[in-house]
Design a protein around this motif. Structure first.
Motif, short mmCIF file in Angstrom:
data_model
loop_
_atom_site.label_atom_id
_atom_site.label_comp_id
_atom_site.label_asym_id
_atom_site.label_seq_id
_atom_site.Cartn_x
_atom_site.Cartn_y
_atom_site.Cartn_z
N THR A 157 58.06 41.44 76.07
CA THR A 157 57.65 42.48 75.15
C THR A 157 56.61 41.91 74.21
O THR A 157 56.64 40.73 73.87
CB THR A 157 58.83 43.03 74.32
OG1 THR A 157 59.45 41.95 73.62
CG2 THR A 157 59.85 43.72 75.20
N LEU A 158 55.70 42.75 73.83
CA LEU A 158 54.64 42.34 72.91
C LEU A 158 54.32 43.52 72.01
O LEU A 158 54.05 44.61 72.50
CB LEU A 158 53.40 41.91 73.72
CG LEU A 158 52.20 41.42 72.94
CD1 LEU A 158 52.53 40.21 72.11
CD2 LEU A 158 51.04 41.10 73.89
N ASP A 159 54.40 43.28 70.73
CA ASP A 159 54.11 44.33 69.75
C ASP A 159 53.15 43.80 68.71
O ASP A 159 53.31 42.68 68.22
CB ASP A 159 55.40 44.81 69.07
CG ASP A 159 56.22 45.69 69.96
OD1 ASP A 159 57.17 45.18 70.57
OD2 ASP A 159 55.88 46.88 70.08
N SER A 160 52.19 44.60 68.35
CA SER A 160 51.21 44.22 67.33
C SER A 160 50.98 45.41 66.42
O SER A 160 50.71 46.51 66.89
CB SER A 160 49.91 43.79 67.99
OG SER A 160 48.91 43.58 67.02
N ILE A 161 51.12 45.19 65.14
CA ILE A 161 51.02 46.28 64.17
C ILE A 161 50.16 45.80 63.00
O ILE A 161 50.24 44.64 62.61
CB ILE A 161 52.41 46.67 63.64
CG1 ILE A 161 53.28 47.22 64.77
CG2 ILE A 161 52.31 47.69 62.53
CD1 ILE A 161 54.72 47.41 64.37
N PHE A 162 49.35 46.69 62.47
CA PHE A 162 48.73 46.41 61.18
C PHE A 162 48.56 47.71 60.42
O PHE A 162 48.39 48.78 61.00
CB PHE A 162 47.40 45.65 61.32
CG PHE A 162 46.22 46.51 61.67
CD1 PHE A 162 45.83 46.68 62.99
CD2 PHE A 162 45.47 47.12 60.67
CE1 PHE A 162 44.74 47.46 63.31
CE2 PHE A 162 44.37 47.90 60.99
CZ PHE A 162 44.01 48.06 62.32
N HIS A 163 48.66 47.61 59.11
CA HIS A 163 48.44 48.73 58.19
C HIS A 163 47.63 48.24 57.01
O HIS A 163 47.80 47.10 56.56
CB HIS A 163 49.77 49.33 57.70
CG HIS A 163 50.65 49.85 58.78
ND1 HIS A 163 50.40 51.05 59.42
CD2 HIS A 163 51.75 49.33 59.35
CE1 HIS A 163 51.34 51.25 60.35
NE2 HIS A 163 52.17 50.23 60.32
N ARG A 164 46.79 49.11 56.50
CA ARG A 164 46.00 48.79 55.32
C ARG A 164 45.96 50.00 54.39
O ARG A 164 45.81 51.14 54.84
CB ARG A 164 44.55 48.45 55.69
CG ARG A 164 44.37 47.20 56.51
CD ARG A 164 44.53 45.95 55.67
NE ARG A 164 44.21 44.75 56.44
CZ ARG A 164 45.07 44.12 57.21
NH1 ARG A 164 46.32 44.57 57.34
NH2 ARG A 164 44.71 43.03 57.86
N ALA A 165 46.13 49.71 53.11
CA ALA A 165 45.90 50.73 52.08
C ALA A 165 44.82 50.18 51.17
O ALA A 165 44.96 49.08 50.63
CB ALA A 165 47.18 51.00 51.30
N ARG A 173 51.60 42.30 61.78
CA ARG A 173 52.80 41.80 62.44
C ARG A 173 52.55 41.66 63.92
O ARG A 173 51.95 42.54 64.55
CB ARG A 173 53.98 42.74 62.19
CG ARG A 173 55.32 42.07 62.38
CD ARG A 173 56.47 42.96 61.93
NE ARG A 173 56.77 43.96 62.92
CZ ARG A 173 57.12 45.20 62.61
NH1 ARG A 173 57.16 45.61 61.39
NH2 ARG A 173 57.38 46.06 63.58
N LEU A 174 53.00 40.54 64.47
CA LEU A 174 52.90 40.31 65.91
C LEU A 174 54.24 39.79 66.39
O LEU A 174 54.77 38.84 65.83
CB LEU A 174 51.80 39.27 66.21
CG LEU A 174 51.67 38.88 67.68
CD1 LEU A 174 51.08 40.03 68.48
CD2 LEU A 174 50.81 37.64 67.84
N GLU A 175 54.80 40.42 67.40
CA GLU A 175 56.07 40.00 67.96
C GLU A 175 55.88 39.83 69.45
O GLU A 175 55.41 40.74 70.14
CB GLU A 175 57.16 41.06 67.71
CG GLU A 175 57.33 41.48 66.26
CD GLU A 175 58.13 40.50 65.44
OE1 GLU A 175 58.15 40.65 64.21
OE2 GLU A 175 58.73 39.58 66.02
#
Lengths: 883, 341
Positions: A434-442, A466-468
């Motif tokens: 499994t591979l997950d990559s997330i980013f958020h910016r405000a 975040r990277l998992e």
């Protein structure tokens, strides 16, 4: 009538579209009707090309489509009396060239209605389909210029009752001729919809003074033109890979490889905010909706001191404000769906919101279930699984104008996930993945305009990355980072007549937590040891930077832009450096410009390279000294040629003693090295033990001893976007080499000697557009397999010994895959209805269905080999409804 | 697996088109199917005989050159064969016609000083490994050395230690096909395209109990039936479900060997390929509380003739090899002949 479709700055051949304010007609003039023509009852239209100076006055006019009979002379004379508000590019007045049409209509004498006074007549002029207001459209009543529409597209007149002819004329639109009847005491309110005219040539601005920043090479892309480039599946940003200096990556995996450098050497910014990636997994789509952008700039190297923390390329995305009226669309294709909405906010602001969600995982699962060989196969293959990405992204933006200030807030983010599809295969013992990559910016910003020449832009941002990754019981990685960014940039144009200054602060503070687990060194017959872990929590990094750039023209033809950037990185590593950078332009003629640049660029190691146990906390920042020379030449037919030679010296590159030997990380340490087989009895079978584990990494740490060179020539021959046709030919000839810890020079894994792209798109009219793109690219280098060894007691991940064949590799990167060639075609059809638009596209990638090799796959014993190929012929259909 | 490699592999696997290769269970060319010693674990000064299963079913009986290189024990990740100083015996220039095992295998003699420098405990538990390299090919000695032609290079190890209970090669007790016993030397009749179940029987005692060094601690020892050792299991109940904890650092525990089976044939295809079928874990109890040592290893064999890709051999005969291995260099094999009708 002075609304404009687009302006093309032809100053020294650099195409650009920035924030544009078109000129507006302030004072019109009616031409005198030629006596001879009037006596003969002749009517006519004369199309002029009018040059407007920075002060809004006409400096030159000439006839483009004449009518004779004295109409041309009358139109030219009247044009000299026109007065406009100056056109602005990024708030700077500039000279522009427009088309201006005069209509000569014989007035029909109509007796006013009995007892009638003037009757109010008002209305709005909008674009058919989009309902965008058409500002600056000229309104002629009974052949006489009456008024120009406002920025909101409105007009208000008072006419005598009776029948009147109405002529609406705006640049880039088909003229509209109609008649209205005004009744006494009854106000007439009307809305007129002008159809955009694809056949009208876009206007070009006379070469004028254009601000040069410290970037000798700046590829600016008109989003309207690149939105329909073939092979991009409707995502405009993917055309980035068709520009010189950018290497092609297999399956378009989304990595940005610029001038033979690692992807980590390039950075992506959105309105000054650094974002971790430009594309989703598999490069199916960019993380930002290109319809939410005002433009994109790409710097393949030698970029200005305004940018840092990178030593390869810079992609700068500029988002746009929402429109002042409600607008939106929904776009559905085979891979994802996108929705966008924009409109006004209370307080005079605007908003823009966009969201995208992929469903390629669903499509792929359905496709495999229908036609795939998922179950009951007895073949010993470990690739009978499929991973499919799913992703979403969003952007939200709000803008407010407060006098001289402009405030904006923005939120954006993206989430990518990969995993195995469900395969009903009993007894399957495959590893998980499994591979997950997330980013958020405000983020938010404030632009203060002090004067016409002084402006300050401040922005702040907070975000998470975040990277998992999980690839089995002993391979796990998690990286989580909170990022704060603060940037302030002061622009002072014209400090003196020949001096401008840009300077500011660019600070980044991040807190990271990293957990990495890799298999430990194993002993046969023993249980697998605990995996080697590297855990680093609460890692703070503080990276302030100051930059300044001076723009000086000692004389008109020469511009020098020296600059410097001072950066500190603390405490994750403790470094500080000052990078000097300079650029120069010399205009040999209005159409020919020489340019050169040189600079120093530092880039801090990535966090995983600094982790204890698997990395080296004592690494130095990588350093690059870059130099380039080139020229820009305007050519006939609104084309230009840009040629660039570059040379980069790289040092302090983090390397291991056993570097990877192919694109997929296989290294000489992971496979057996038996030089020349068993010739002469010299060999080292003890290298059978896998060194891909962390145990090996601990004994072969990263060291900042690698060096490299990257050099080449980049050529771009481009025809400007003129409304009907655009295209370019981009060619890169390059070489990228590395000297690693083994002491041997070898090609870099991303080296591609030739990269040739030719693309073109043509609007046929009637809503049809066709495009084609051809690419020819050298294959990537790899280490050839020259033999194999059966390691009878090789260790599996579970610690048990089982036979395993290990490849005997030749010299690193000494062979090259066959060249890549692909032809992509695209067809667009657009229907412009009264109040909305419908668009359809068919984008076919690899029309010739060529099996382009991207890697070599081997049988279990390495005796058989074959190519893994890139995507076969791949059609994408899309449908877009726009209100 | 790095994230970069993972992302690239993801793209390849999800979207790529890959060539098809023959399964490793199908033996068509020159192959080394097994390599080991009659005694996989010996003491310093002792000698073990090399045993190797080298087959060349499509070779038509061509002569093969076989070269043996043996290196003295060294730490596993060391370079016991790097400069030739540890070469023990350049002993074999054997010509092997056809597909038969080496009739007079070379021997491996562990030097008397093989374990010098190790603690007594390590000499018993871990010892050191000697290495054996085999190069076999249809060409001359020089051609085989240079790697020309269809050459196979294989490497195996032997354990040298002072263990009081040295490892033995596992031995299967029998083979059944669809429940019927298939003794060695006989011919098994299978219908074309059928999928008979093959079962290799292995006695419980073949999965030897092994003292192992668990480098982490406190350790969780696997339960051992009948264990009465107060040192290994101080709070022992020794009922079959209890886990015994040992507070030793590092802990010495015991586990059962993992046995695995390679199913190989000249035609047809097995559902369990090399070293994949019925592999037990290290001896944790199953739901019934019994130790999961292998009682049998089952697989399905798809006989040729079921598809155009896998035709029946001209004479209808298929050779089958079943290689049984433990995880401590022990190996044995058995051969059968199938007739496809």
């Amino acid at each position: 009538m002075a609304s404009l479709l687009a302006l093309l700055l032809l100053a020294a051949g650099e195409p650009t579209v920035q924030t544009l304010t078109p000129p507006r007609l302030i004072h019109g003039s009616s031409p005198a009707y030629p006596k001879e023509a009037e006596s003969q009852g002749l009517e006519a239209e004369v199309l002029l090309i009018v040059d407007i100076g920075p002060d809004g006055h006409v400096v030159h006019a000439e006839v483009k489509q004449g009518a004779g009979h004295g109409f041309d002379e009358a139109a030219l004379a009247a044009a000299q009396q026109l007065v406009f508000s100056p056109a602005l590019i990024d708030s700077a007045p500039t000279a522009v060239r427009i088309e201006y049409r005069y209509r000569f209509r014989l007035t029909k004498v109509t007796a006013p209605a009995e007892g009638g006074g003037l009757v109010p007549f008002r209305g709005t002029v909008v674009e058919r389909g989009t309902r965008d207001p058409v500002a600056g459209a000229s309104i002629s009543i009974d052949g006489t210029f009456a008024q120009e529409t406002s920025t909101e597209g409105t007009f208000a007149l008072a006419l005598t009752p009776g029948r009147h002819t109405l002529d609406l004329d705006a640049a880039g639109f088909r003229p509209l001729h109609t008649e209205e009847v005004l009744q006494t005491g009854k106000e007439l309110v009307a809305t007129y919809r002008l159809m955009r005219d694809v056949t009208s040539e876009l206007e070009a601005i006379v070469p004028g003074e254009r601000e040069r920043a410290g970037d000798v090479v700046r590829r600016e892309l008109v989003l309207e033109e690149i939105a329909k480039v073939p092979g991009t599946q409707g995502d405009a940003l993917k055309v980035l890979q068709d520009l010189p200096g950018v290497a092609r990556t297999p399956y378009g995996i989304g990595a940005l490889v610029v001038r033979g450098a690692v992807p980590a050497g390039s950075k992506v910014f959105l309105d000054g905010i650094e974002i971790p990636a430009l594309f989703h997994f598999g490069a199916l789509s960019a993380v930002v909706n290109s319809d939410a952008l005002a433009g994109m700039d790409f710097y393949p190297g030698n970029f200005s001191s305004r940018f840092g923390r990178a030593d390869a390329g810079i992609v700068e995305l500029r988002s746009r404000q929402g429109k002042e009226r409600l607008h939106g669309y929904a776009d559905v294709d085979l891979l994802n769906s996108v929705a966008l909405a924009e409109g006004p906010l209370p307080g005079g602001g605007t908003f823009l919101a966009s969201i995208r969600r992929s469903y390629v995982d669903v499509v792929l699962r359905a496709g495999l279930a229908v036609g795939g060989d998922l179950t009951n196969s007895l073949r010993d293959v470990n690739t009978q699984f499929q991973l499919a990405p799913r992703f979403y992204d969003y952007q939200l933006r709000g803008d407010w104008k407060l006098g001289q200030d402009h405030l904006w807030v923005m939120g954006l983010g993206a989430d990518d996930g990969l995993g195995f599809l469900d395969l009903p295969r009993p007894g399957s013992s495959r590893d998980t993945f499994t591979l997950d990559s997330i980013f958020h910016r405000a983020s938010g910003g404030w632009t203060r305009t002090f004067s016409d020449t002084v402006e300050n832009r401040m922005l702040g941002s907070v975000g998470i990355d975040r990277l998992e990754l999980n690839a089995g019981p002993q391979t796990d990685a998690s990286a989580r980072r909170t990022v704060f960014q603060l940037r302030d940039e002061l622009r002072a144009r014209e400090l003196s007549k020949r001096l401008s200054l840009v300077g500011g602060l660019d600070g980044l503070v991040a807190q990271g937590a990293y957990d990495v687990t890799l298999p430990g060194s194993q002993q046969p017959g023993q249980p697998p040891p605990p995996p080697v872990t590297s855990v680093a929590h609460g890692l703070w990094s503080f990276e302030p930077a100051l930059f300044a750039e001076l723009s000086w023209s000692p004389f008109d033809a020469l511009k020098l832009v020296p600059g410097a950037r001072a950066e500190v990185s603390y405490p994750l590593g403790r470094w500080a450096w000052v990078d000097p950078r300079t650029a120069a332009w010399l205009a040999l003629s209005p159409d020919t410009t020489l340019k050169a640049s040189a600079g120093v660029f530092h880039r801090r190691p990535t966090p995983d390279q600094l982790l204890p146990n698997i990395g080296n906390p004592n690494l130095f920042p990588e350093k690059s000294i870059q130099a380039s020379v080139g020229f820009e030449q305007n050519l006939p037919w609104t084309s230009f040629l840009d040629v660039q030679l570059y040379y980069n010296w790289l040092s302090q590159i983090a390397v291991r003693s056993n570097p990877p030997s192919d694109l997929f990380g296989g290294g000489q340490g992971e496979d057996i090295v038996l030089p020349a087989g068993l010739a002469g009895g010299g060999f080292d079978p003890s290298l059978l033990a896998s060194s891909a584990s962390a145990g090996a990494a601990a004994s072969d740490p990263l060291r900042s001893v690698g060096t490299g060179h990257a050099y080449g020539i980049e050529v771009l021959l481009k025809r400007q976007f003129t409304g009907r046709f655009f295209g370019w030919i981009a060619y890169t000839l390059s070489r990228s080499t590395r000297l690693d810890a083994t002491g041997a020079w070898h090609l870099f894994l991303f080296d591609q000697t030739h990269v040739l792209t030719a693309l073109a798109s043509y609007k046929l009219g009637g809503g049809w557009q066709l495009g084609a793109r051809a690419r020819l690219v050298s294959g990537n280098p790899y280490a050839p397999v020259i033999g194999s060894v059966l390691a009878w007691d090789a260790l599996s991940d579970s610690g048990s010994a089982r036979p395993q064949y290990r490849a005997i590799l030749g010299a690193p990167y000494s062979s090259r895959l066959p060249a890549f060639f692909a032809l992509d075609l695209r067809m667009d059809r657009e229907w412009t209805l009264e109040t909305w638009k419908l668009a359809f596209f068919l984008d076919v990638t690899n029309v010739t269905n060529r099996g382009n090799p991207v890697a070599i796959e081997f049988s279990y014993d390495y005796r058989q080999s074959g190519y893994l190929t890139d995507l076969p012929i791949f059609p994408t259909l899309g449908l877009k409804a726009e209100l | 697996m790095t994230a970069r490699r993972a992302s690239v592999l993801v793209a390849l696997i999800a979207f790529g088109c890959e060539p098809g290769f023959s399964s490793s269970s199908i033996v068509s060319g020159l192959r080394v199917l097994a390599l080991g010693f009659d005694k996989p674990e010996i003491r310093p000064g002792d000698t073990a005989m090399v045993q190797a299963l080298i087959v060349d079913p499509a070779g038509g009986g061509r002569p093969l050159t076989t070269l043996w290189f043996a290196c003295g024990p060294a730490p596993l990740n060391g370079s016991s064969c790097d400069n030739g100083s540890n070469l023990l015996d350049l002993s074999g220039f054997l010509q092997l016609p056809g597909t038969r095992a080496i009739p007079a295998p070379p021997s491996y003699a562990a030097p008397a000083n093989s374990l010098d420098g190790l603690s007594p405990a390590d000499q018993q538990r871990g010892g050191r490994d000697g290495q054996l390299v085999l190069a076999v090919g249809p060409g001359s000695v020089d051609q085989t050395l240079r790697g020309e032609g269809d050459r196979v290079v294989a490497v195996a190890r032997i354990k040298v230690s002072l263990s009081p209970s040295p490892n033995q090669n596992p031995v299967a007790t029998g083979l059944s096909v669809d429940g019927a016993d298939a003794p060695e030397g006989g011919v098994i009749e299978v219908a074309a395209g059928s999928a008979p179940a093959f079962e290799l029987r292995v006695g419980l005692e073949q999965s030897e109990v092994v003292p192992i060094l668990d480098p982490g601690g406190p350790a969780e020892c696997t339960p051992v039936k009948g264990c009465t050792d107060p040192v290994l299991c101080p709070s022992l109940d020794c009922s079959r479900n209890q886990m015994c904890r040992v507070d030793l650092h590092p802990a010495v525990c015991e586990k059962h060997e993992e046995l695995s089976v390679d199913w190989l044939s000249t035609a047809g295809e097995f559902s369990r390929t090399a070293a994949g079928g019925g592999v037990p874990d290290g001896g944790l109890p199953d739901e019934q509380g019994d130790l999961r040592v292998p009682r049998h290893v089952e697989t399905f064999y798809l006989a040729p003739g079921g598809s155009g890709r896998d035709p029946i051999p001209a004479d209808g005969m298929v050779t089958l090899w079943i290689v049984l291995r433990d995880d401590r260099y022990g190996v044995s094999w058995t051969t059968r002949r199938l007739h496809v009708h």
